[in-house]
Design an enzyme around this catalytic site. Sequence first.
Site, PDB file in Angstrom:
ATOM      1  N   GLU A  50       0.827  -1.207   0.000  1.00  0.00           N
ATOM      2  CA  GLU A  50       0.000   0.000   0.000  1.00  0.00           C
ATOM      3  C   GLU A  50       0.864   1.261   0.000  1.00  0.00           C
ATOM      4  OE1 GLU A  50      -4.108  -0.251   1.878  1.00  0.00           O
ATOM      5  OE2 GLU A  50      -3.097   1.103   3.246  1.00  0.00           O
ATOM      6  N   GLU A  80       2.113   1.697  -3.374  1.00  0.00           N
ATOM      7  CA  GLU A  80       1.010   2.165  -4.229  1.00  0.00           C
ATOM      8  C   GLU A  80       0.785   3.669  -4.044  1.00  0.00           C
ATOM      9  OE1 GLU A  80      -2.726   0.214  -3.459  1.00  0.00           O
ATOM     10  OE2 GLU A  80      -3.751   1.303  -5.064  1.00  0.00           O
ATOM     11  N   CYS A 103      -8.300  -1.942   4.146  1.00  0.00           N
ATOM     12  CA  CYS A 103      -8.229  -3.083   5.073  1.00  0.00           C
ATOM     13  C   CYS A 103      -9.577  -3.489   5.637  1.00  0.00           C
ATOM     14  CB  CYS A 103      -7.335  -2.751   6.265  1.00  0.00           C
ATOM     15  SG  CYS A 103      -5.731  -2.162   5.796  1.00  0.00           S
ATOM     16  N   SER A 123      -7.298   1.901  -2.299  1.00  0.00           N
ATOM     17  CA  SER A 123      -6.124   1.085  -2.596  1.00  0.00           C
ATOM     18  C   SER A 123      -6.569  -0.268  -3.135  1.00  0.00           C
ATOM     19  CB  SER A 123      -5.311   0.883  -1.316  1.00  0.00           C
ATOM     20  OG  SER A 123      -4.434  -0.212  -1.468  1.00  0.00           O
ATOM     21  N   LYS A 172     -15.615  -9.485   7.922  1.00  0.00           N
ATOM     22  CA  LYS A 172     -14.545 -10.341   7.385  1.00  0.00           C
ATOM     23  C   LYS A 172     -15.108 -11.661   6.870  1.00  0.00           C
ATOM     24  CE  LYS A 172     -10.817  -7.863   7.951  1.00  0.00           C
ATOM     25  NZ  LYS A 172     -10.030  -7.458   6.768  1.00  0.00           N
ATOM     26  N   GLU A 208     -16.225 -10.743   3.511  1.00  0.00           N
ATOM     27  CA  GLU A 208     -15.073 -10.520   2.638  1.00  0.00           C
ATOM     28  C   GLU A 208     -14.467 -11.842   2.155  1.00  0.00           C
ATOM     29  OE1 GLU A 208     -11.398  -9.204   4.509  1.00  0.00           O
ATOM     30  OE2 GLU A 208     -11.143  -7.675   2.970  1.00  0.00           O
ATOM     31  N   GLU A 211     -14.027 -12.457  -5.836  1.00  0.00           N
ATOM     32  CA  GLU A 211     -12.709 -12.045  -6.348  1.00  0.00           C
ATOM     33  C   GLU A 211     -11.572 -12.387  -5.381  1.00  0.00           C
ATOM     34  OE1 GLU A 211     -15.369 -10.183  -5.844  1.00  0.00           O
ATOM     35  OE2 GLU A 211     -14.894  -8.351  -4.765  1.00  0.00           O
ATOM     36  N   CYS A 213     -10.656  -1.609  14.586  1.00  0.00           N
ATOM     37  CA  CYS A 213     -10.949  -3.043  14.742  1.00  0.00           C
ATOM     38  C   CYS A 213     -11.097  -3.459  16.202  1.00  0.00           C
ATOM     39  CB  CYS A 213      -9.855  -3.869  14.093  1.00  0.00           C
ATOM     40  SG  CYS A 213      -9.479  -3.327  12.425  1.00  0.00           S
TER      41      CYS A 213
END
Lengths: 177, 593
Positions: free
Chosen positions: B278, B281, B304, B324, B363, B366, B371, B520
Amino acid sequence: MSISSCTCGQDVTETELMTRLEEVIKENKDKAGGLIPALQMAQIIFGYLPDMVVDRIAEGFNKTITEVAGVISFYSFFTRNPRGKYLVRVCLGTACYVRGGKEVLEAIKKRLEIDVGETTEDRQFSLEVGRCFGACGMAPVVMVNDETYQRVKPARINEFIAQFATDEELVLEGEEK
Amino acid sequence: MINITINSQAVQVPEDSTILQAARMINVQIPTMCHIEKRDPIGACRVCLVEVEGAKILQAACSTPVSEGMVIHTNSKKARMARRFVVELLLSEHDGNCQTCDRGSDCELRTLGEDMGISDLAFEGEKIKPHMDETTPALIRDSAKCIKCRRCVTVCNEVQGVGALYPQDRGFDVFIGPAFCRDLKDVACVQCGQCAAVCPVGAIAEKSSTPAIWDAIENPDICVVVQTAPAIRAALGEEFGYEPGTRVTGKMVAALRRLGFDSVFDTNFTADLTIMEEGTELLTRLKKALVDKEDVALPMFTSCSPGWINFAEFYFPQFLPNISTCKSPQQMFGAVAKSYYAEKIGVDPKNMIVVSVMPCTAKKFEAQRPEMNADGIQDVDYVLTTRELAKMIKEANLDFNSLPDEEMDAPLGLSSGAADIFANTGGVMEAALRTAYEIVTGRELPVENLHVAPITGLDGIKEASLVIEGTVDDWKFLEGVELKVAVSHGLGNTRRMLEYVKANGCPYHFVEVMTCPGGCIGGGGQPRFTDDSVRLKRIAGIYAEDEGKKLRKSHENPDVQKLYQDFLGAPLGEKSHHLLHTHYAPKSQTMSD
C-alpha cells in the site's frame, strides 16, 4: 402544486407519472416533515407506493430506503399494493365495532376472497380497515371510495358488493346467492 | 452546575445532564436496555424508570433532564416494582429459549431478570412472530428474541450512517429490520456487525463457522492454518475475566495450538506486507500525479476494512478508484499461505484450510467475495469472531488463564509493532507513515516514540500533515511537499467526511478509513459490551504491544523481506498483483433493481 385526482384508469405514461413525482420531491425535500406529504402525493399519483417510487423518494430525501419503509409501514393510509377500482374501508371504530363491524369485515373478506390490505385479482376491490369515519350514528359503516354506506348487514354482503361489480360474472354470482 | 439529590445524596451536576448521566457520575447504577452512550436518548425500553419527587408518574432516567432541587429515588419500592413490571412484560413476549440461546449468561435481559429476582413469569403474553434471517454470510437475525430496544437502529443509522435497520410496521407488529421486513441481503447492509455488538439479547449475532472448523481440524488429510488479527490479542482476555486491554497474545497462541490448528500464524505478518504494497502504491500514485502529471485518483483510501469497502460500493461508488487495490491483511494472508507457505511445506493448497480469527463480522463476508481467490483457490476458508474463538476454547475445556505464553510459528508469524496498531483507528496510517517517510527520506519518522499524535484517540475525523524534507534521490519530486492525511472511524464519520470531500474537493493525499468506532478493537465480533472506556483500554493495550517490540516498522520485518526475495519479487510486481491485489464494483442500494 396541485394534484387533481387519481390517475387510475387514465392513459398516463410511466414517464409522465415519474415527472410528477420529481416535482413532488423537489417541492418537499427541503421542508421539515416533508416526507409524509410527499408520500401521500406519490400515492395519489401512482395509486400505491411501488418499489420504484420508494427508491426515488428515499434518494430524493437523502434517507435510506429502510427508514422510508418504516414510515410507509407505520401509517395504514399508505399502501404498497395497487388498489382496485373500489376501495372498501370497513370501520372498526368503537361504535361500529360493537354494532357488528367485525362481522361485516369478515363477510366482505369471505366474499372478496382477500385479506385486509389486499386487492382482488381483477383489480376491482381493495379492502382496508378504518378507525372511525365520524358517522357513528349509522354504525356499522363501510366506505367505498368517497361514499359512506350505513348499517351494513353481514348477511347481505353479496348484494352490497354486487352494486359495484361491473364484472358480469361477479354480479351473477351475487344474485345467485 | 445545579443541585440535585439522588437517593438522599446531594450532588452537583452539569445543567444539561439527564438523570441517568447524573446517577452514573456518583456510581448509582440504573439499569437500561436501549441507551447508547453519546447518542440522544430514545426512552424505548422503559427499564430505567425512577421516582422523582413531585412528578405524577415515574420518569425514564435516560431521557429526563435534571432540574434545580430535583429529588430522585432510584431504588424506592415504587421504582423497583415498576422496573420489574417492565422487564416482566419484555420477558412475556420474548422467545426465551435461554438454554440454547447463543447469548447464555451474557444476555442483558436474562441478567436483569435474574438481578430483579424474577423467578416466574406473571404474564402469558402473545409471542412475537418469529423470523430467522440467515441470508448473509456474516449475520443472523432472530426476530423472536428481539425486544425492540432499538440499540441496533441507533448504531446502524446514527453511528454507522448505514441505515439497514429501522422499525417497520406498528404496534405489536413492530419489527426491527430492513425495509418492509425484507432480509439483510436485500438491503444495503455493510455487514459490520455493530448491531450484533450492541444487541442486549440473542436477536442479532454472527453466523457461526465453528462446526466446519472442528471438522477440518479433525481431518488428518487437511492442513489447518490459523491467523489472528491484531485486535484479538487485546480483547480475547475479556471473555476469560481479564480487564479490557489486557494483552493475551501468548495464551491465545497456546490455546490455538491446543485446539489442534496445525500452524498458528499472525495476520500481523500480512499487515506488514500490506504496508509494503500500500505504501508503494501511494508513492506510485503521488509520482504519477506530481511528476508524470497523469490523471490519477487521489486521495488514496485504505482498503483493510471490509465494511468500508461495502459502504463505498453501496453509497460512494465515485470513490472506488481512490481505494487502494491492496487486499486486506486477512486476504493477503490467505493468498500467501496457500501459495508461498503451501509450496514451502509441500502441501497441495487444495488440502489447506485457512481460518481467520477476526474482531469483525464483515470479514466473513469478505472471505467469500468471488474475487478473493487466486486460480480458483479461495484465500480464506472460514472466519471466526473473537467471541467464537472464546467459545471454542471453552468447548475444548481449556483453562485459558493457566495456559503458558507461546510464540507464533514461522515464517508467517513474525511482525512489527506497526502491524499491531492496525487494530486501532489511526494505526494503519501511522504504520504507513513510519515506512513511507523512511523510504522517501532515508530517516526515521521524526515524531516522539514513532506515534503520530494528531491521529491517535477517539475523535471521529482526525487530520495530520507532514512536510517532507531531505528526500533521497529517487523521491526528489516529493521534496517540500506537505503530505496531508486524514483518519476516520465509524462509518457515520466517514460519510460526513466524504460528503465534505464531494462538496469541497479533497485536501488530503491519503485517508485511513476503519468501519467501526475505535477501529478493529471496537469491531462487531469483539467481546460485549464495548463502550469508549473499553475502546481506550484496548487501544492502550495495542500501543503497549507495539512499543514492547524491537521491530517497529513494517519494512524492517526480515520475514517479509525474505518473502519478497524468495517469492514475490518486488512490491506491486506481477506476483503481488496476482495474489495481493483486488478490485471493487458499485453495488445497488435500491429495491427495484
